[in-house]
Design a protein around this motif. Sequence first.
Motif, short mmCIF file in Angstrom:
data_model
loop_
_atom_site.label_atom_id
_atom_site.label_comp_id
_atom_site.label_asym_id
_atom_site.label_seq_id
_atom_site.Cartn_x
_atom_site.Cartn_y
_atom_site.Cartn_z
N TYR A 86 7.59 32.20 55.41
CA TYR A 86 7.16 30.83 55.68
C TYR A 86 7.91 30.33 56.89
N ASN A 87 7.23 29.54 57.70
CA ASN A 87 7.85 28.91 58.87
C ASN A 87 8.05 27.43 58.57
N ILE A 88 9.16 26.90 59.00
CA ILE A 88 9.46 25.49 58.81
C ILE A 88 9.72 24.91 60.19
N ASP A 89 9.02 23.82 60.53
CA ASP A 89 9.17 23.27 61.88
C ASP A 89 10.24 22.18 61.96
N GLY A 92 15.25 24.19 62.05
CA GLY A 92 15.37 25.57 62.52
C GLY A 92 15.38 26.57 61.38
N TRP A 93 14.95 26.15 60.20
CA TRP A 93 14.98 27.02 59.01
C TRP A 93 13.73 27.89 58.94
N HIS A 94 13.84 29.00 58.20
CA HIS A 94 12.68 29.79 57.80
C HIS A 94 12.96 30.37 56.42
N VAL A 95 11.90 30.80 55.76
CA VAL A 95 12.00 31.27 54.38
C VAL A 95 11.47 32.69 54.30
#
Length: 157
Positions: A86-89, A92-95
């Motif tokens: 998953y991308n988080i906008d 700067g996080w991602h999963v």
Amino acid sequence: MKLLFKQRLFSWFDSYDIYNEAGETEYVVRGQLAWGHCLKIYDPYGREVGMVKERVLTLLPKFELFLRGQYLGCISKEFSFLRPRYNIDCNGWHVEGDLFEWDYRILDASGRCVAMISKEVFRLTDTYVIDVCNSQDALCALMLALAIDAEKCSRND
């Protein structure tokens, strides 16, 4: 900080209770009637502190995150093989998830772990443990766990 994320057994809409390590209610999540998932998060005093709202009519699942009424960002599922991503906008996080989609890691831009989300199997309802490194990130980590769970529920309907 650890949070126990537990779906209520008998509920028409998505409804969850979130407990801290001492077993005290930290948050209450109530699903709202909407086109797509709309989950509102309340503190123990009944004040709305966050919301996860599904964007409809998108190629891949997307969920908007709101913190105290302010748009925080969006989480979207990415094309991936074997392991869900998953991308988080925001932040700067991602999963990244494991092969069975039971365990997830939330990573910051430098690859450091922000939180771990683990699904407890063999439960009557969806139950997750969210282990957050910094307690200030707990609500954001909870919103991500809610979005991932909602995406999985939509896929399995």
